[in-house]
Design a protein around this motif. Structure first.
Motif: not given
Length: 71
Positions: A22-30, A48-49, A55-71
């Protein structure tokens, strides 16, 4: 030009396989297929948006303004 960014990492060690999926599908799509693969649908994930750097399989970098979309 530099932009403020945040590193996001997550751990799935103590999760069931279905929760990991579920986590993988919500983050990366399917890719979703109907029975007999007659129709194929691309389901978009959160990442995708927004622009990100993996960086690694379970680590990535996003801009500060986009962090709210992930959490």
């Amino acid at each position: 030009m530099f932009m403020k960014a945040e590193i996001i990492t997550y751990e799935t060690k103590n999760m069931t396989n279905s929760k990991r999926s579920i986590i993988s599908k919500r983050l990366f799509g399917f890719t979703d297929r109907t029975r007999d693969s007659k129709y194929i649908y691309k389901r978009k994930g959160i990442l995708e948006s927004i622009p990100y750097v993996m960086i690694t399989k379970k680590t990535f970098v996003v801009s500060v303004k986009d962090v709210r979309k992930i959490k």
